[in-house]
Enzyme design. Structure first.
Site, PDB file in Angstrom:
ATOM      1  N   ILE A 184      49.799  17.323  51.549  1.00  0.00           N
ATOM      2  CA  ILE A 184      49.214  16.008  51.816  1.00  0.00           C
ATOM      3  C   ILE A 184      50.277  15.018  52.281  1.00  0.00           C
ATOM      4  O   ILE A 184      51.464  15.184  52.008  1.00  0.00           O
ATOM      5  CB  ILE A 184      48.458  15.472  50.582  1.00  0.00           C
ATOM      6  CG1 ILE A 184      49.361  15.419  49.350  1.00  0.00           C
ATOM      7  CG2 ILE A 184      47.224  16.325  50.315  1.00  0.00           C
ATOM      8  CD1 ILE A 184      48.693  14.800  48.134  1.00  0.00           C
ATOM      9  N   TRP A 186      51.956  10.926  53.194  1.00  0.00           N
ATOM     10  CA  TRP A 186      52.412   9.776  52.412  1.00  0.00           C
ATOM     11  C   TRP A 186      51.617   8.505  52.669  1.00  0.00           C
ATOM     12  O   TRP A 186      51.801   7.516  51.959  1.00  0.00           O
ATOM     13  CB  TRP A 186      53.890   9.501  52.685  1.00  0.00           C
ATOM     14  CG  TRP A 186      54.297   9.515  54.127  1.00  0.00           C
ATOM     15  CD1 TRP A 186      54.933  10.530  54.782  1.00  0.00           C
ATOM     16  CD2 TRP A 186      54.099   8.482  55.107  1.00  0.00           C
ATOM     17  NE1 TRP A 186      55.143  10.198  56.102  1.00  0.00           N
ATOM     18  CE2 TRP A 186      54.640   8.939  56.330  1.00  0.00           C
ATOM     19  CE3 TRP A 186      53.515   7.209  55.073  1.00  0.00           C
ATOM     20  CZ2 TRP A 186      54.616   8.182  57.499  1.00  0.00           C
ATOM     21  CZ3 TRP A 186      53.488   6.453  56.235  1.00  0.00           C
ATOM     22  CH2 TRP A 186      54.029   6.933  57.427  1.00  0.00           C
ATOM     23  N   LYS A 210      51.167  20.315  47.452  1.00  0.00           N
ATOM     24  CA  LYS A 210      52.465  19.642  47.606  1.00  0.00           C
ATOM     25  C   LYS A 210      52.251  18.235  48.136  1.00  0.00           C
ATOM     26  O   LYS A 210      51.812  18.058  49.268  1.00  0.00           O
ATOM     27  CB  LYS A 210      53.381  20.400  48.573  1.00  0.00           C
ATOM     28  CG  LYS A 210      54.808  19.822  48.618  1.00  0.00           C
ATOM     29  CD  LYS A 210      55.616  20.304  49.800  1.00  0.00           C
ATOM     30  CE  LYS A 210      55.433  19.425  51.014  1.00  0.00           C
ATOM     31  NZ  LYS A 210      55.993  18.052  50.858  1.00  0.00           N
ATOM     32  N   ALA A 212      53.627  14.562  49.606  1.00  0.00           N
ATOM     33  CA  ALA A 212      54.755  14.192  50.469  1.00  0.00           C
ATOM     34  C   ALA A 212      55.952  13.795  49.614  1.00  0.00           C
ATOM     35  O   ALA A 212      55.801  13.181  48.550  1.00  0.00           O
ATOM     36  CB  ALA A 212      54.357  13.042  51.387  1.00  0.00           C
ATOM     37  N   GLU A 213      57.154  14.126  50.079  1.00  0.00           N
ATOM     38  CA  GLU A 213      58.358  13.810  49.311  1.00  0.00           C
ATOM     39  C   GLU A 213      58.560  12.309  49.151  1.00  0.00           C
ATOM     40  O   GLU A 213      59.190  11.858  48.189  1.00  0.00           O
ATOM     41  CB  GLU A 213      59.593  14.438  49.953  1.00  0.00           C
ATOM     42  CG  GLU A 213      59.909  13.983  51.362  1.00  0.00           C
ATOM     43  CD  GLU A 213      59.290  14.876  52.431  1.00  0.00           C
ATOM     44  OE1 GLU A 213      59.822  14.898  53.548  1.00  0.00           O
ATOM     45  OE2 GLU A 213      58.271  15.543  52.140  1.00  0.00           O
ATOM     46  N   SER A 264      51.337  15.356  60.774  1.00  0.00           N
ATOM     47  CA  SER A 264      51.594  15.262  62.207  1.00  0.00           C
ATOM     48  C   SER A 264      51.137  16.518  62.941  1.00  0.00           C
ATOM     49  O   SER A 264      51.086  17.615  62.374  1.00  0.00           O
ATOM     50  CB  SER A 264      53.084  15.033  62.464  1.00  0.00           C
ATOM     51  OG  SER A 264      53.821  16.210  62.186  1.00  0.00           O
ATOM     52  N   GLU A 266      52.815  18.008  65.270  1.00  0.00           N
ATOM     53  CA  GLU A 266      53.962  18.905  65.406  1.00  0.00           C
ATOM     54  C   GLU A 266      54.061  19.847  64.206  1.00  0.00           C
ATOM     55  O   GLU A 266      54.256  21.063  64.371  1.00  0.00           O
ATOM     56  CB  GLU A 266      55.259  18.095  65.543  1.00  0.00           C
ATOM     57  CG  GLU A 266      55.388  17.314  66.847  1.00  0.00           C
ATOM     58  CD  GLU A 266      54.467  16.095  66.919  1.00  0.00           C
ATOM     59  OE1 GLU A 266      54.168  15.668  68.044  1.00  0.00           O
ATOM     60  OE2 GLU A 266      54.050  15.592  65.857  1.00  0.00           O
ATOM     61  N   GLU A 286      44.193  18.390  59.622  1.00  0.00           N
ATOM     62  CA  GLU A 286      43.794  17.025  59.991  1.00  0.00           C
ATOM     63  C   GLU A 286      45.068  16.350  60.474  1.00  0.00           C
ATOM     64  O   GLU A 286      45.946  16.023  59.684  1.00  0.00           O
ATOM     65  CB  GLU A 286      43.167  16.313  58.792  1.00  0.00           C
ATOM     66  CG  GLU A 286      42.374  15.072  59.167  1.00  0.00           C
ATOM     67  CD  GLU A 286      43.240  13.825  59.240  1.00  0.00           C
ATOM     68  OE1 GLU A 286      43.650  13.470  60.380  1.00  0.00           O
ATOM     69  OE2 GLU A 286      43.519  13.230  58.197  1.00  0.00           O
ATOM     70  N   CYS A 320      45.994   7.737  60.646  1.00  0.00           N
ATOM     71  CA  CYS A 320      45.744   8.665  61.754  1.00  0.00           C
ATOM     72  C   CYS A 320      44.573   8.190  62.601  1.00  0.00           C
ATOM     73  O   CYS A 320      44.463   8.543  63.776  1.00  0.00           O
ATOM     74  CB  CYS A 320      45.474  10.063  61.211  1.00  0.00           C
ATOM     75  SG  CYS A 320      44.137  10.131  60.000  1.00  0.00           S
TER      76      CYS A 320
END
Length: 518
Positions: A184, A186, A210, A212-213, A264, A266, A286, A320
């Site tokens: 997921i 941030w 997991k 986001a960091e 993203s 990418e 997504e 997004c």
């Protein structure tokens, strides 16, 4: 075509005096918030990472460190997958649990989120920089509604009998896929947590997720609520870590049957490649967007300006779905720009914990620099910078609300996802022209159209190459309706009944019988 007027919701205009008088009625952030949960959550237990490594978590409003969190990597993912597979094994408590009981657990989780709503909203503001009132009223409300919506679905997922030829009895079963890896972002940490785990659990899967960091704190707090709600060990495992290590381990793990990712384009490509190279796991993506928002001359101009403003600047522009390509019909273009600039200049940028704040900081220095670089590219390529365009001279990662006019389709700011508080306003002459230009993008997440003519609205909405089209509204997302992208904005759908299809397999069972009778 005959014009048919569409009724639009009335514009809400805030009275500053009334707002100040009612501040004492608003929810308040939790003072001196204690960060209790910084370890990995596996098998309903808090654990240190196998490597012993930790990583820092920051407050983007100040740039200061909040705490350190245990850093999961491949070894920890292996442990979590083992726990999730055991929880999903035949005869386990989770597999034998009544579907209605799964629904009750999701409802209980929603109750606990409601109880701790102020704490969680405070955490989202502290760790993510979003205004507290937005976190409380938008993000947390969405979390609660998502859990309750899928709680109601748990015992309503069923197959059917099929009248096949011959002496056979045939029926279908909708079975859980298995262990679901989920990654997921941030920008909406807790809301995306709910969007991911709720349909997966509703269908009977187990989860390795997991966060986001940049924003792991609210997900880890949810681990405590998951245990308190009564979910069996191993059903939900939460592992904070970095994408190239923990995220890559999830995407390529042969013990994971399905992966869902929001982030993203990418990285989405890398995840789909890893899923294919490993065990051809099911994939839901997504991804990014560069969404068109089309304003016709017959639209309610004040309303359209405000909706377009919120459609870009909401959540610091870190959406997004951001309607960053605003196409305005030529006859109202100059007036639309003028009013949009006035509105952007009134936007209150400040501390996320100030109830009057509309816009907080960007998530980190990397995003801050990326946004400012794209703003400079707009100036260099000839767009007119109407307002903003700079960082604010204070601690943290604040950027002025920025508006560009005279934007053309070939500029970087019209093609690349900025993910920041930057509005680009383009002009158009005809409906056919704007449809072609709006669709001339690699992305296809959402689109919007503002008009009082139902024929224009339906013509444009049917022509848009996007997974969601809003007519005379923006960011009207609901737990009940599916959400997902066309083209490079992803594949699969989240939310609504369609979201359940991404977390279940259809099995056909055929029984030979002595004699079939109709």
């Amino acid at each position: 075509m005959t014009s048919s007027k569409i009724e639009m919701p009335g514009e809400v205009k805030a009275d500053p005096a009334a707002l100040m008088a009612s501040l004492h009625l608003l929810p308040s952030p939790t003072p001196n918030l204690e960060i209790k949960y910084t370890k990995i959550f596996i098998n309903n237990e808090w654990q240190n990472s196998e490597s012993g490594r930790v990583f820092p978590v920051y407050n983007p409003a100040t740039g200061e460190q909040v705490c350190e969190v245990q850093e999961a990597d491949k070894a920890d993912i292996d442990k979590a997958v083992q726990a999730a597979r055991l929880a999903f094994s035949l005869g386990s408590v989770w597999r034998r649990m009544d579907a209605s009981e799964r629904g009750r657990l999701l409802d209980k989780l929603a109750d606990l989120v409601e109880r701790d709503r102020a704490v969680l909203a405070t955490m989202e503001s502290l760790n993510g920089g979003k205004p507290f009132l937005q976190a409380f009223y938008v993000d947390l409300q969405g979390v609660i509604k998502t859990f309750r919506y899928y709680a109601g679905w748990a015992d309503k997922i069923h197959g059917m009998t099929i009248p096949v030829d011959g002496d056979y009895f045939t029926f279908t079963r909708h079975e859980p896929i298995g262990v679901c890896g989920q990654i997921i972002p941030w920008n909406f940490p807790l809301l995306m947590f709910a969007w991911k785990i709720a349909p997966a659990l509703c269908c009977g899967n187990t989860v390795v997720i997991k966060p986001a960091e940049q924003t792991p704190l609210s997900a880890l707090y949810m681990g405590a609520l998951i245990k308190e709600a009564g979910f069996p060990p191993g059903v939900i495992n939460i592992l904070p870590g970095y994408g190239p290590t923990a995220g890559a381990a999830i995407a390529s793990h042969i013990g994971i049957d399905k992966i869902a990712f929001t982030g993203s384009t990418e990285v989405g490509k890398l995840i789909q490649e890893a899923a294919g190279r490993s065990n051809l796991k099911r994939v839901t993506l997504e991804l990014g967007g560069k969404s068109p928002n089309i304003i016709f001359a017959d639209a309610d101009l004040d309303y359209a300006v405000e909706q377009a403003h919120q459609g870009v600047f909401f959540n610091q522009g870190q959406c997004c779905t951001a309607g960053s390509r605003i196409f305005v019909e030529e006859s109202i273009y100059e007036e639309f720009v003028r009013r949009s600039v006035e509105r952007a200049k009134r936007r209150v940028v400040g501390s996320p914990f100030d109830p009057t704040t509309e816009q907080g900081p960007q998530i980190d220095k990397k995003q801050y620099n990326k946004i400012l670089e794209l703003i400079q590219s707009g100036v260099a390529e000839g767009a007119k910078l109407e307002c903003g365009g700079k960082g604010l001279g204070r601690k943290g990662f604040f950027i002025e609300p920025t508006v560009f006019s005279n934007v053309t389709d070939d500029m970087r700011i019209a093609k690349e996802e900025i993910f920041g508080p930057v509005q680009e306003i383009l002009r158009f002459k005809t409906m056919d022209e704007v449809i072609e230009r709006a669709n001339n993008s690699d992305f296809g997440l959402v689109a919007a159209v503002f008009t009082n003519d139902i024929n224009k609205a339906l013509t444009v909405s049917s022509a848009m190459q996007a997974g969601t089209v809003w007519i005379n509204c923006y960011n009207a997302l609901n737990a009940q309706s599916p959400f997902g992208g066309f083209k490079m904005s992803g594949n699969g759908r989240e939310m609504g009944e369609f979201g359940l299809r991404e977390y279940s397999e259809v099995k056909t069972v055929t029984v030979k019988i002595p004699q079939k009778n109709s």
